[in-house]
Scaffold this motif. Structure first.
Motif, short mmCIF file in Angstrom:
data_model
loop_
_atom_site.label_atom_id
_atom_site.label_comp_id
_atom_site.label_asym_id
_atom_site.label_seq_id
_atom_site.Cartn_x
_atom_site.Cartn_y
_atom_site.Cartn_z
N PHE A 50 26.15 42.12 54.65
CA PHE A 50 26.63 40.91 54.01
C PHE A 50 27.85 41.21 53.13
N ALA A 51 27.78 42.34 52.41
CA ALA A 51 28.90 42.70 51.53
C ALA A 51 30.16 42.94 52.37
N LEU A 52 30.01 43.66 53.49
CA LEU A 52 31.18 43.93 54.34
C LEU A 52 31.70 42.64 54.98
N HIS A 53 30.76 41.80 55.34
CA HIS A 53 31.11 40.50 55.94
C HIS A 53 31.97 39.70 54.93
N THR A 54 31.51 39.71 53.68
CA THR A 54 32.26 39.00 52.63
C THR A 54 33.67 39.58 52.51
N ALA A 55 33.73 40.92 52.54
CA ALA A 55 35.04 41.56 52.43
C ALA A 55 35.94 41.16 53.59
N ALA A 56 35.35 41.13 54.81
CA ALA A 56 36.14 40.75 55.99
C ALA A 56 36.71 39.35 55.82
N PHE A 75 35.05 29.51 61.69
CA PHE A 75 33.89 28.75 61.25
C PHE A 75 32.60 29.45 61.68
N ALA A 76 32.60 30.06 62.87
CA ALA A 76 31.39 30.74 63.33
C ALA A 76 31.04 31.91 62.42
N THR A 77 32.05 32.71 62.08
CA THR A 77 31.74 33.86 61.24
C THR A 77 31.33 33.39 59.84
N SER A 78 31.95 32.32 59.35
CA SER A 78 31.55 31.79 58.05
C SER A 78 30.14 31.21 58.08
N PHE A 79 29.80 30.60 59.19
CA PHE A 79 28.46 30.03 59.37
C PHE A 79 27.42 31.17 59.28
N ALA A 80 27.68 32.25 60.01
CA ALA A 80 26.77 33.40 59.97
C ALA A 80 26.67 33.94 58.54
#
Ligand code: HEM
Lengths: 275, 440
Positions: A50-56, A75-80
């Motif tokens: 989740f932390a890496l996702h936020t950074a991305a 939108f898909a990546t933000s949804f996840a």
């Protein structure tokens, strides 16, 4: 967008996906084999993911100079991301790790869908360049995340009666009354945010297109979703938590969410299809 | 007579019932979904081609070609309004009673029991009772005595939450009302033209003058913004206002909203007869000019290419920048096509005594003008709905009451009672956690 920004985002995105995948497998082992340890590792992997996702997402946002929430991939990546956020909060708040077992597959499917979309950063058409868009989409992400969690909890609710009770289940899977309350909390959060989404979307549509509601398929489906969850609330009030129908509506509600998001763009025409 | 009263009562009961609401909502959701799958607003012939004649017949007969405006859909929406209104009216006394009751500190054991379910815990003294109440989130704690002279404490929060569902229902009602009234009363017009044009807005007394119109392009040739600078004059009063309108930022004047809707190209068509200027008019792409002294001769500007390239597929525009203007025209005489071709800047076409040239291409703007006096009502409805949801979900009525046990010499401790119907098992667990010692 600078090339190295895109490359960094790509790298982070891939690692995130792998971490979510590993978390999903470990959560599955935890539940299927009824062992504690995999869940602890899964929780850590999911949090790091989740932390890496936020950074991305932040890097993409900086690179594009706007919120990364405007095309199908973003939108898909933000949804996840939203689903993962609400899932982590609920797991922590209700000490409910089995939620991870049921929520991580959904997170993984959605981020997998994101991976199949084009990652190009494109300039926005004038109608999409609006401050309301930011509110509109970010509230949608939280709403959808919350509905995803209520879906996972309701699935557990529906499966709970088929599970043979043992110490592991007693410890990790709350009783049905509590499952119902947790699902209700998630739906409440989701419905509140979905209402924000619809109202901010309407304000934006009024400014951009001149009508705040035009029965565009995406609008219509978000209304359908909203109504389904309103029905869920009333069924719960009327029949009480022992009844399965509310849980079934929470499941139907999330199917509508997915359809609103993916199905509408794929099968039905309208101003919201980003193509 | 009695029969009528019974029937009215029964009908009212059904209309104000939650079962009716659930049924209506489910049917509404299904209808909305249906309308999104079936293409709306098509003709019978189009449905017959897509499905079958029989299906098309049903679609048109049932109004499925325009679900959201069909009589049965509107009837359902009206029933929902009635349902909401009835339910809200019926519930006012009950909510008021509960709201008032929760505001008062219970002074008898019976009242406390009524207010506090079965959740009870024994504690040492008033100090510990207050501590528990703090842990349960009560900041303000009232102090008092019961009718039989025992000391007690009372904490309450979320009284406003009792109104949550009520406020939410009211919001939905206002929203539907605002939307419905808007649909019937709204006015819509479109005008289009070039800078300098003054255009009448439908049958109103307003005239829009387009002062300027710009299209901002980014470096990569995509559009950044369209902006029209307009003056609107009410010819009946002479009052006028000036403002700019661009995508996402409409101009609002005289209760009308002016949207920069779209744009296209226009150009001047100059017609000379035997070397003398006959006429020179601006025409939008897709429009035509009738030659002044020979109405049978019509010149149409079929398309315009700002950056003309000739390809195997015919003319295209390489970009949207005005680099190499190309004009695709057609000439008609008595309704028959006489010829067509693409001209570039400075080229001309001669038809007998007439020479035609195209010049000064520029963007025209299409403005959409609307008035919907009920938009604010619908917005208010939306906001009230959200407020109701917030109250219903995040301000649940929660009460805690603590009382001294026994009286006189038998003082031995305190009893704490708690209640939060909406919190269900989560509140019960929290209460137990706090009162059994691990809640801090
Ligand atoms: C689109 C329509 C509707 C929406 C969005 C809506 C929304 C809500 C919400 C959010 C709640 C609170 C639920 C909770 O706290 O868990 C609620 C409760 C309730 N609703 Fe509705 N509702 C709608 C239509 C109706 C209708 C038509 C009726 C008519 C009978 C109705 C009757 C009730 C009742 C009796 C409650 C319980 C009130 C309480 O707990 O204080 N609802 N509704």
């Amino acid at each position: 967008m600078a090339i190295n920004n895109l490359a960094i985002e790509n790298g982070l995105f891939t690692v995130t996906m792998l971490l979510y995948f590993a978390a999903m497998i470990l959560y599955f082992i935890f539940f299927a084999m009824q062992r504690e340890r995999p869940a602890s590792i899964a929780a850590i992997l999911q949090t790091v993911g989740f932390a890496l996702h936020t950074a991305a997402l932040i890097i993409r946002g900086i690179g594009a100079g706007r919120l990364p929430m405007t095309n199908q991939y973003e939108f898909a990546t933000s949804f996840a991301w939203g689903l993962c956020l609400v899932c982590l909060i609920f797991v922590h708040r209700y000490q409910f790790r089995v939620l991870g077992t049921f929520a991580t597959p959904v997170i993984f499917l959605i981020i997998g869908y994101a991976a199949m979309q084009s990652k190009d950063v494109r300039e926005l058409m004038p109608a999409l360049r609006s401050g309301w868009l930011g509110f509109h989409v970010s509230t949608a992400i939280i709403a959808y995340g919350a509905f995803g969690v209520s879906f996972a909890v309701s699935m557990i609710f529906l499966l709970r009666e088929r599970m043979k009770d043992n110490d592991f289940l007693k410890k990790h899977v709350p009783q049905k009354e509590k499952l119902d309350m947790i699902s209700y909390r998630a739906v409440s959060l989701g419905l509140l945010f979905l209402s924000f989404t619809i109202v901010t979307g309407a304000i934006w549509a009024e400014r951009a297109w001149g009508t705040y509601w035009s029965w565009d398929p995406k609008e219509t489906w978000s209304l359908v979703t909203w109504i389904i969850y309103a029905v869920y609330l009333h069924l719960r009030l009327r029949r009480g938590w022992k009844d399965r129908s509310a849980a079934i509506f929470a499941v139907i509600g999330f199917i509508c969410v997915i359809f609103t998001y993916i199905g509408v763009n794929t099968f039905l025409p309208g101003v919201h299809s980003y193509k | 007579m009695g029969d009528i009263v019974t029937t009215v009562k029964k009908t009212w009961k059904i209309i104000s019932s939650m079962g009716f609401a659930i049924g209506l909502l489910v049917i509404l959701a299904v209808s909305c979904a249906l309308g999104s799958f079936l293409p709306q607003g098509e003709t019978y012939a189009a449905y017959a081609e897509a499905y079958s004649e029989r299906t098309a017949g049903w679609i048109v007969a049932l109004g499925l070609d325009d679900v959201y405006h069909s009589p049965w859909f509107l009837a359902m929406a009206a029933f929902l309004c009635l349902n909401l209104l009835a339910c809200n009216l019926v519930r006012i006394p009950q909510i008021l009673r509960r709201f008032r009751a929760a505001g008062e500190m219970p002074r008898t054991a019976a009242a406390a029991e009524a207010a506090a379910d079965q959740l009870t815990a024994a504690c040492r003294d008033s100090h510990q009772a207050e501590e528990w109440m703090h842990s349960l989130g009560f900041r303000k704690i009232r102090t008092g005595t019961t009718e039989d002279g025992r000391e007690c404490r009372y904490g309450v929060r979320g009284r406003a939450g009792l109104w949550g569902a009520w406020v939410c229902h009211l919001g939905v009602l206002l929203l539907i009302l605002g939307f419905g009234l808007g649909q019937t009363m709204k006015q819509e017009y479109t005008v289009y033209g070039l800078p300098g044009d003054s255009l009448q807005v439908g049958d109103t007394s307003y005239v829009v003058t387009i002062e300027d119109f710009t299209v901002d392009l980014r470096e990569d040739d995509t559009v950044e913004q369209y902006t029209a600078d307009i003056t609107v004059r009410d010819v009946s009063t002479g009052e006028s206002h000036r403002d700019t309108t661009s995508v996402n930022s409409p101009a609002r004047m005289f209760g009308l909203t002016f949207y920069q809707n779209s744009t296209g190209w226009a150009a001047g068509i100059r017609v000379d007869k035997n070397g003398e200027l006959l006429q020179d008019e601006n025409v939008c792409a897709g429009d035509y000019l009738t030659v002044a002294d020979l109405p049978d001769l019509v010149i149409m500007l079929t398309a315009f290419y700002p950056d003309l390239r000739m390809t195997d597929q015919g003319p295209v525009s390489a970009s949207s920048a005005l680099n190499n203007p190309g004009y695709l025209y057609m000439v008609y005489y008595q309704g028959q096509v006489l010829g067509m071709n693409v001209l570039t800047e400075g080229e001309q076409v001669t038809i007998d005594d007439y020479t035609v040239t195209f010049h000064d291409p520029q963007n025209y703007t299409l403005l959409q003008i609307r008035r919907d006096p009920f938009t604010p009502l619908a917005l208010l409805g939306g906001l009230v709905t959200i407020l109701g949801l917030l109250l219903a979900f995040y301000f649940p009525l929660t009460q805690v009451w603590a009382v001294e046990d026994g009286s006189g010499e038998e003082l031995n401790g305190w009893t704490v009672r708690g209640r939060c119907p909406k919190g269900g098992i989560l509140f019960r667990e929290r209460f137990k956690e706090v009162t059994q010692g691990d809640g801090n």
